[in-house]
Write a protein that holds these residues in place. Sequence first.
Motif, mmCIF file in Angstrom:
data_model
loop_
_atom_site.group_PDB
_atom_site.id
_atom_site.type_symbol
_atom_site.label_atom_id
_atom_site.label_comp_id
_atom_site.label_asym_id
_atom_site.label_seq_id
_atom_site.Cartn_x
_atom_site.Cartn_y
_atom_site.Cartn_z
ATOM 1 N N SER A 218 0.823 -1.212 0.000
ATOM 2 C CA SER A 218 0.000 0.000 0.000
ATOM 3 C C SER A 218 0.859 1.265 0.000
ATOM 4 C CB SER A 218 -0.937 -0.007 1.209
ATOM 5 O OG SER A 218 -1.673 1.182 1.278
ATOM 6 N N LYS A 219 1.913 1.266 0.820
ATOM 7 C CA LYS A 219 2.742 2.465 0.914
ATOM 8 C C LYS A 219 3.494 2.737 -0.385
ATOM 9 C CE LYS A 219 6.627 -0.067 3.019
ATOM 10 N NZ LYS A 219 7.543 -0.127 4.185
ATOM 11 N N LYS A 222 1.101 4.544 -2.781
ATOM 12 C CA LYS A 222 0.975 5.954 -2.420
ATOM 13 C C LYS A 222 2.221 6.716 -2.871
ATOM 14 C CE LYS A 222 -1.943 4.955 1.601
ATOM 15 N NZ LYS A 222 -2.036 4.932 3.080
ATOM 16 N N GLY A 223 3.384 6.099 -2.645
ATOM 17 C CA GLY A 223 4.624 6.728 -3.090
ATOM 18 C C GLY A 223 4.689 6.880 -4.585
ATOM 19 N N GLN A 224 4.143 5.899 -5.318
ATOM 20 C CA GLN A 224 4.135 5.953 -6.773
ATOM 21 C C GLN A 224 3.302 7.137 -7.268
ATOM 22 O OE1 GLN A 224 2.854 2.312 -8.689
ATOM 23 N NE2 GLN A 224 2.138 3.417 -10.483
ATOM 24 N N GLN A 225 2.089 7.314 -6.696
ATOM 25 C CA GLN A 225 1.233 8.423 -7.124
ATOM 26 C C GLN A 225 1.863 9.762 -6.762
ATOM 27 O OE1 GLN A 225 -0.669 6.327 -9.138
ATOM 28 N NE2 GLN A 225 -2.084 8.006 -8.843
ATOM 29 N N LYS A 271 8.626 -1.480 -7.126
ATOM 30 C CA LYS A 271 8.352 -2.166 -5.859
ATOM 31 C C LYS A 271 6.877 -2.514 -5.733
ATOM 32 C CE LYS A 271 12.168 -0.001 -3.327
ATOM 33 N NZ LYS A 271 12.520 0.997 -2.283
ATOM 34 N N ALA A 272 6.030 -1.546 -6.062
ATOM 35 C CA ALA A 272 4.586 -1.773 -5.921
ATOM 36 C C ALA A 272 4.099 -2.856 -6.870
ATOM 37 C CB ALA A 272 3.830 -0.469 -6.181
ATOM 38 N N GLN A 273 4.511 -2.765 -8.129
ATOM 39 C CA GLN A 273 3.971 -3.683 -9.139
ATOM 40 C C GLN A 273 4.598 -5.077 -9.065
ATOM 41 O OE1 GLN A 273 3.937 -1.775 -13.018
ATOM 42 N NE2 GLN A 273 3.374 0.176 -12.093
ATOM 43 N N GLN A 345 -5.227 -0.831 -5.490
ATOM 44 C CA GLN A 345 -4.341 -0.048 -4.631
ATOM 45 C C GLN A 345 -3.977 1.282 -5.270
ATOM 46 O OE1 GLN A 345 -2.981 -0.477 -1.507
ATOM 47 N NE2 GLN A 345 -4.464 -2.115 -1.249
ATOM 48 N N SER A 346 -3.653 1.234 -6.565
ATOM 49 C CA SER A 346 -3.299 2.461 -7.277
ATOM 50 C C SER A 346 -4.482 3.419 -7.330
ATOM 51 C CB SER A 346 -2.839 2.111 -8.697
ATOM 52 O OG SER A 346 -2.442 3.269 -9.396
ATOM 53 N N ALA A 347 -5.679 2.884 -7.568
ATOM 54 C CA ALA A 347 -6.881 3.722 -7.641
ATOM 55 C C ALA A 347 -7.180 4.376 -6.300
ATOM 56 C CB ALA A 347 -8.070 2.892 -8.106
ATOM 57 N N LEU A 348 -7.049 3.613 -5.202
ATOM 58 C CA LEU A 348 -7.316 4.173 -3.884
ATOM 59 C C LEU A 348 -6.290 5.241 -3.518
ATOM 60 C CD1 LEU A 348 -8.392 1.013 -1.837
ATOM 61 C CD2 LEU A 348 -9.840 2.851 -2.721
ATOM 62 N N ALA A 349 -5.027 5.003 -3.920
ATOM 63 C CA ALA A 349 -4.002 6.021 -3.668
ATOM 64 C C ALA A 349 -4.334 7.295 -4.432
ATOM 65 C CB ALA A 349 -2.626 5.491 -4.076
ATOM 66 N N GLY A 350 -4.774 7.136 -5.694
ATOM 67 C CA GLY A 350 -5.174 8.301 -6.477
ATOM 68 C C GLY A 350 -6.394 8.985 -5.896
ATOM 69 N N ALA A 351 -7.363 8.201 -5.437
ATOM 70 C CA ALA A 351 -8.579 8.767 -4.841
ATOM 71 C C ALA A 351 -8.242 9.561 -3.580
ATOM 72 C CB ALA A 351 -9.573 7.651 -4.520
ATOM 73 N N GLU A 352 -7.307 9.058 -2.787
ATOM 74 C CA GLU A 352 -6.891 9.780 -1.584
ATOM 75 C C GLU A 352 -6.355 11.161 -1.936
ATOM 76 O OE1 GLU A 352 -5.561 5.972 1.224
ATOM 77 O OE2 GLU A 352 -4.069 7.134 0.144
ATOM 78 N N ARG A 353 -5.545 11.213 -3.010
ATOM 79 C CA ARG A 353 -4.966 12.493 -3.416
ATOM 80 C C ARG A 353 -6.037 13.450 -3.945
ATOM 81 N NH1 ARG A 353 0.215 13.039 -5.101
ATOM 82 N NH2 ARG A 353 -0.396 13.573 -7.245
ATOM 83 N N VAL A 354 -7.012 12.899 -4.661
ATOM 84 C CA VAL A 354 -8.108 13.727 -5.167
ATOM 85 C C VAL A 354 -8.929 14.283 -4.010
ATOM 86 C CG1 VAL A 354 -10.293 13.671 -6.435
ATOM 87 C CG2 VAL A 354 -8.262 12.600 -7.417
ATOM 88 N N PHE A 355 -9.291 13.409 -3.063
ATOM 89 C CA PHE A 355 -10.112 13.850 -1.934
ATOM 90 C C PHE A 355 -9.343 14.781 -1.007
ATOM 91 C CE2 PHE A 355 -12.415 9.633 -2.663
ATOM 92 C CZ PHE A 355 -13.387 10.251 -3.449
ATOM 93 N N GLU A 356 -8.022 14.667 -1.027
ATOM 94 C CA GLU A 356 -7.218 15.587 -0.227
ATOM 95 C C GLU A 356 -7.424 17.022 -0.697
ATOM 96 O OE1 GLU A 356 -2.853 15.996 -0.763
ATOM 97 O OE2 GLU A 356 -2.749 15.167 1.258
#
Length: 618
Positions: A218-219, A222-225, A271-273, A345-356
Amino acid sequence: MRAEPRSPMGRPGGPGGPGGRPGGPGMRPTEKAKNAKGALVRVIGYLGRFKLAIIAVLALVVFQTFSSLAGTYLQKPVINAIAEPVIDYDFIIKNLILLVILYIVSALAQGVQSVLLAVISQKTVQEIRMELFSKMEKLSIAYFDKRTHGELMSRMTNDVDTLNQTLSTSVTQIVSGVIMLVGTFCMMVYISIPLTLVTLVLVPLMLFITKKIAKYTSKFYKGQQSALGELNGHIEETISGQYAVKVFCREDKICEEFEEKNRAYYENAVKAQVISGSVGLIMNMFSNLNYAVTAFVGGLLAVPIVAATIGIDTLQIGDIIVFLSCSTQFSRPINEIANLFATIQSALAGAERVFEVMDEPNEYVGEENHVELGHVEGHVEVKNIDFGYDEKRLILKDVSIEAKPGQTIAFVGPTGAGKTTIVNLLTRFYDVNRGEILIDGTNIQDVKKDSVRAKIAIVLQDTHMFSVSVRENIRYGNLNASEEEVMYAADLANCHEFIERLPEGYDTVLTDDASNVSVGQRQLLSIARAMIADPEILILDEATSSVDTRTEIKIQEAMKNLMYGRTCFVIAHRLSTIKNADKIVVINDGRVQECGTHEELLELNGMYAGLYNGQFTE
């Protein structure tokens, strides 16, 4: 504010000088991503707006899944019939026809659900993108000063697109997988409980491994996005600053910086993929192992002696084949969900940044009880204000200025003295730390920001043109302006003649960076835009700095008509352009050092006299 509304008048660290805060474009704030569960709940909230369509999709998924399961089960009597000494061809043909019908209907249901889901996902993303853009338009200039344009663009494009891809492909696969898992399990229990127990031995281990890997990777997503936003920001900054890069021969330096950011993105992405990709491989390995063990045990249970020994009915060949098919279908949803893990995971990381971004406070929050400014005479008072972009470092200290209606106030002083910062406060891009600014006796902090800016037109040193026609660029100052008003404003700004010489005149569309007109022509167009706004208060921030002497004379003549009867604030380094100002305010180190007319300040023989004589002494 009607003229140049999107361009801050000197970002901290830019023309405003010491207003610069630590961390310019090269430094980024620390990412504070929200938890994945919270992002998921909010995405589901958006999907909930299309309840009927979602219900229809789920119904089709259920129907398609059970059709597939029914088709699998119908293979059992067909295979058993073929294994009989006397084959009942009528029975086999009827079942085969039923199988064909089931598979056709299942395929049609899948096609309809794909169309519905595409509509739902696109509509959902459309609303998210619209809300994100609308939110950005409500954020303060201070917010944009802290972030690169590329980072914000990455959230608007890459992060939203990643979410779109997940919604359009992964949702139905997960729902279908869960239903398939339950349905297949029930069918396996119905066929053979012993074989079902054998199949389930490895499932807890598969789920445990998937959960562990999910938590670990997961981390990295997030680092990738975050790294992608850094990369985009650097690209945007480099492309927009190509002139500076070329002039100072910094191509190698820029490439080194790009390589560093590109490497950071590469390392996080790999690392993520790689780690998440290993989930599918592990699941396939367990699935194949499970298949082999199940086939072996099934073969034993087909032997009458073995079956009788453990007290169960002997399995037929059709039972074993269908059970093996169910066993494969049982593990397939787990494999699919595991393989979708990277995307989710990538989508949720992106969604977090959008909602931020969406969770940032609006610039206009708390203005519900603020008043609207009606017609103003233009009496502006700046009383004992202190201000600093950083609370620990004041840029302006106890500054007081008064502009009576119709007066022209000029600000002069060294770069970084705080001249542009005063204008930023007049337009409420920032609010004072202490003191007050009054327009016609009303504290502007008690007035809605839009209402303040509606009374002000600004011509900036760095002009911004939009990729629309010349006519629409001028009309941006007043969207209701008629054709005659546009041409009149252009004529006053001395740009009518050069516009007429353009390939399509007023209909000529400017390029992305308005490179099809000169810098001076862009300045003239921005002046025409301010003219058509017909403001009560006018701000000129080095408005003539980019034009030649002949054009400057024409602009000064046109400006006399525009400035008549209006309160004007002028920031100028060319002191020849402000000799006729009603009041010249010398700002130095954030304080008002001198104030008076041109003649009075020359007689004072202080800082202004030194600046003026320095400009006109050979």
